[in-house]
Write an enzyme that holds these catalytic residues in place. Structure first.
Site, mmCIF file in Angstrom:
data_model
loop_
_atom_site.group_PDB
_atom_site.id
_atom_site.type_symbol
_atom_site.label_atom_id
_atom_site.label_comp_id
_atom_site.label_asym_id
_atom_site.label_seq_id
_atom_site.Cartn_x
_atom_site.Cartn_y
_atom_site.Cartn_z
ATOM 1 N N GLU A 114 0.880 -1.204 -0.087
ATOM 2 C CA GLU A 114 -0.035 -0.041 0.068
ATOM 3 C C GLU A 114 1.025 1.203 0.160
ATOM 4 O OE1 GLU A 114 -4.060 -1.424 1.977
ATOM 5 O OE2 GLU A 114 -2.617 -1.086 3.426
ATOM 6 N N GLU A 146 -3.635 -9.705 3.736
ATOM 7 C CA GLU A 146 -4.551 -9.528 4.823
ATOM 8 C C GLU A 146 -5.816 -10.400 5.328
ATOM 9 O OE1 GLU A 146 -3.170 -5.170 3.772
ATOM 10 O OE2 GLU A 146 -3.399 -6.966 2.560
#
Length: 256
Positions: free
Chosen positions: A108, A128
Site C-alpha cells: 500500500e 490481509e
C-alpha cells in the site's frame, strides 16, 4: 527529528526515508506510523525538499505491512496508515525503492508513491484476508484503479503474491533493477525529476491525483475504508487470524 523506527537523510533536494525495523521485516507498528506522519509533514512543508524516496533497511523486506505482534489495534495518525493513506495536499513526488517483500501495508505504501522501482527479487501481495483483515490502508481502494478489475480482485481475494517482473508487466512497477541496485535506480528517477520545474511537477501530480480519485469520491471512500476497518477490528475472525499467525497454525474462521 528524533525517531526510533524510521530514519531520514537529506542529500541536496532529495529526502530518503528508510523503514528501519529489520528484525520485523520492516513492518510498521503504530509508533512507526506516527514517525512517518511527522516526516511526511515536514516534507510537505519544506520548500527545500523536492523529491522523496522511501525504502527499507536490508535486502529482505521493503515493508511486510502492519506488525501483527505489536499493537495491531492501536490508533493511526490523522494522516492514516504510514502517515500516507489519508493524507491530503502532498503533491511533491514520492518514489518507492522496493528492496524486498512489499506485503499488505508495505505494498500500500508503494501504491501511494508516484514511481515504483523494484529489486528483481522483490515481491508484492495483499495477504490481509489470510489473517482475517482486508487491505483497508489504501490497497482495496487504489488497486482497482491501477489494473483491470479482475486482476485486482484476483489479488485482493486470494492474498497471492506476484514477482517484481509480473508487477512491472501489469504496470504496477516502473523499473526493475538488478539485485542490490534499487537505490541507484531510485536516485536516477529522482535526479530526472530535479531537472523539471518544481511547480510543474506539483501541478502535474495534483491534477493526476484528482483525475484518479476526485475529492467528491475520495472522502466517502476513505470514510467507508475507516468504517470497515473499525468493524473488522472488532470481529472474532481478525483476532483468530492474528492468533493463528502467531501460533503458526491454520486459522479457523467463523465469519463473525
Amino acid at each position: 527529528m528524533s525517531t526510533t523506527f524510521i530514519t531520514s537523510e537529506v542529500s541536496g533536494q532529495i529526502l530518503t526515508i528508510t523503514l528501519n525495523r529489520p528484525q520485523a521485516l520492516n513492518s510498521l507498528n503504530a509508533a512507526a506510523c506516527f514517525e512517518l506522519a511527522a516526516i511526511f509533514d515536514d516534507y510537505q512543508d519544506n520548500d527545500e525538499l523536492r523529491v522523496a524516496i522511501i525504502t527499507g533497511t536490508g535486502d529482505r523486506a521493503f515493508c511486510a505491512g502492519h506488525d501483527l505482534v505489536d499493537d495491531f489495534f492501536e490508533p493511526m495518525p490523522e494522516s492514516g496508515w504510514a502517515g500516507l493513506s489519508l493524507r491530503k495536499g502532498l503533491h511533491k513526488p514520492l518514489i518507492a525503492a522496493v528492496n524486498g517483500l512489499a506485503l499488505g501495508g508495505g505494498w500500500e505504501i508503494a501504491m501511494m508513491c508516484d514511481v515504483v522501482v523494484a529489486d528483481q527479487r522483490a515481491t508484492f501481495g495483499l495477504p490481509e484476508p489470510k489473517v482475517g483483515f482486508a487491505a483497508l490502508g489504501g490497497g482495496a481502494r487504489i488497486l482497482p484503479h491501477r489494473v483491470p478489475y479482475h486482476i485486482a480482485m484476483g489479488l485482493l481475494l486470494t492474498g497471492k503474491s506476484i514477482s517484481a517482473e509480473k508487477a512491472a508487466q501489469l504496470g504496477l512497477v516502473n523499473d526493475v533493477t538488478e539485485p542490490g541496485a534499487v537505490m541507484a535506480g531510485a536516485y536516477r528517477w529522482a535526479r530526472e525529476m530535479l531537472t523539471c520545474s518544481p511547480k510543474a511537477l506539483y501541478f502535474s501530480k495534483q491534477l493526476a491525483q484528482a483525475s484518479m480519485e476526485p475529492d467528491s469520491l475520495r472522502g466517502p471512500l476513505q470514510s467507508l475504508e475507516q468504517e470497515l476497518a473499525g468493524e473488522l477490528a472488532q470481529s472474532k475472525d481478525v483476532r483468530e487470524g492474528i492468533a493463528a499467525f502467531m501460533q503458526k497454525r491454520p486459522p479457523v474462521w467463523t465469519g463473525h
